[in-house]
Design a protein around this motif. Structure first.
Motif, PDB file in Angstrom:
ATOM      1  N   ALA A  47      46.960  63.042  81.672  1.00 34.62           N
ATOM      2  CA  ALA A  47      45.701  62.299  81.630  1.00 34.62           C
ATOM      3  C   ALA A  47      45.632  61.527  80.314  1.00 34.62           C
ATOM      4  CB  ALA A  47      44.513  63.245  81.744  1.00 34.62           C
ATOM      5  N   SER A  48      44.809  60.474  80.309  1.00 30.40           N
ATOM      6  CA  SER A  48      44.623  59.638  79.130  1.00 30.40           C
ATOM      7  C   SER A  48      43.153  59.255  79.031  1.00 30.40           C
ATOM      8  CB  SER A  48      45.495  58.388  79.258  1.00 30.40           C
ATOM      9  OG  SER A  48      45.233  57.493  78.207  1.00 30.40           O
ATOM     10  N   TYR A  49      42.599  59.340  77.824  1.00 31.28           N
ATOM     11  CA  TYR A  49      41.194  58.989  77.603  1.00 31.28           C
ATOM     12  C   TYR A  49      41.071  58.139  76.348  1.00 31.28           C
ATOM     13  CZ  TYR A  49      40.454  62.726  80.930  1.00 31.28           C
ATOM     14  OH  TYR A  49      40.503  63.517  82.050  1.00 31.28           O
ATOM     15  N   GLN A  55      43.191  56.892  71.094  1.00 35.19           N
ATOM     16  CA  GLN A  55      43.450  57.346  72.452  1.00 35.19           C
ATOM     17  C   GLN A  55      43.855  58.821  72.432  1.00 35.19           C
ATOM     18  OE1 GLN A  55      46.791  55.390  74.339  1.00 35.19           O
ATOM     19  NE2 GLN A  55      45.965  55.753  76.374  1.00 35.19           N
ATOM     20  N   ARG A  56      43.515  59.535  73.494  1.00 35.78           N
ATOM     21  CA  ARG A  56      43.880  60.943  73.658  1.00 35.78           C
ATOM     22  C   ARG A  56      44.713  61.079  74.920  1.00 35.78           C
ATOM     23  NH1 ARG A  56      39.242  64.924  72.636  1.00 35.78           N
ATOM     24  NH2 ARG A  56      40.080  64.641  70.547  1.00 35.78           N
ATOM     25  N   ALA A 100      31.977  64.589  80.870  1.00 40.68           N
ATOM     26  CA  ALA A 100      32.873  63.686  80.144  1.00 40.68           C
ATOM     27  C   ALA A 100      33.462  64.366  78.916  1.00 40.68           C
ATOM     28  CB  ALA A 100      32.129  62.413  79.749  1.00 40.68           C
ATOM     29  N   GLN A 103      36.187  66.870  79.979  1.00 36.82           N
ATOM     30  CA  GLN A 103      37.451  66.204  80.316  1.00 36.82           C
ATOM     31  C   GLN A 103      38.157  65.675  79.081  1.00 36.82           C
ATOM     32  OE1 GLN A 103      36.501  63.598  83.822  1.00 36.82           O
ATOM     33  NE2 GLN A 103      38.336  64.658  84.526  1.00 36.82           N
ATOM     34  N   ARG A 104      37.417  65.111  78.125  1.00 29.95           N
ATOM     35  CA  ARG A 104      38.059  64.610  76.901  1.00 29.95           C
ATOM     36  C   ARG A 104      38.631  65.750  76.061  1.00 29.95           C
ATOM     37  NH1 ARG A 104      33.701  61.106  76.849  1.00 29.95           N
ATOM     38  NH2 ARG A 104      32.594  62.387  75.340  1.00 29.95           N
TER      39      ARG A 104
END
Length: 165
Positions: A47-49, A55-56, A100, A103-104
């Motif tokens: 996953a990418s956030y 960016q994570r 949110a 998830q992050r």
């Protein structure tokens, strides 16, 4: 005799340095590594956030673990952490988290299920599975209909098996 000993020591040191360099290039990352270097070593992230200043990315390197990598705006690695721990999951129940933020912090759940009868309309349960000191565990994060964390429950995961993770 002394020159032979020096040559052997130097040769052993070179061999050790080459071995360490080979091991380091396979899986370890250092602060300052670029996203491209991470991608070439670890492949596509799970996953990418977007973060306010970078960016994570989340990577599953081993069964039961999830690595969280943070990059600055220039695409350089600034932090790396294994996020699946009981203490980190317990923190969800202590604060005011929303979907949110979960998830992050933990990446996407392995599965989402509809909430039980005691939950608000539209609530759900996010299930995370991890390996806790050799025991497969489940963290069940209860969300209300507005997406706010209502609590976290822990159970052993007797159906877990390394071959299927």
């Amino acid at each position: 005799m002394s020159a032979l000993r020096t040559l052997r020591t130097w040769g052993a040191a070179c061999a050790l340095a080459a071995l360490l360099a080979a091991c380091a290039s396979v899986g370890t990352l250092a602060p300052g590594a670029t996203r491209e270097q991470v991608h070439s070593r670890w492949g596509e992230p799970r996953a990418s956030y977007a973060l306010p200043d970078g960016q994570r990315l989340f990577y599953r390197r081993k069964p039961g673990e999830l690595q969280r990598l943070d990059f600055d705006a220039a695409g350089r690695l600034t932090a790396m952490e294994q996020v699946f721990t009981a203490a980190r999951f317990r923190a969800l129940a202590q604060g005011h988290w929303d979907a949110a933020e979960v998830q992050r912090s933990f990446g996407p759940p392995e599965r989402r299920v509809a909430a039980g009868e005691n939950q608000e309309e539209g609530g759900s349960v996010w299930v995370y599975s991890w390996l806790d000191f050799g025991t497969w565990r489940l963290a069940r994060v209860r969300m209300n209909g507005a997406g706010a964390v209502q609590g976290v429950e822990f159970t052993d995961d007797p159906l877990a098996d390394d071959r299927y993770r």
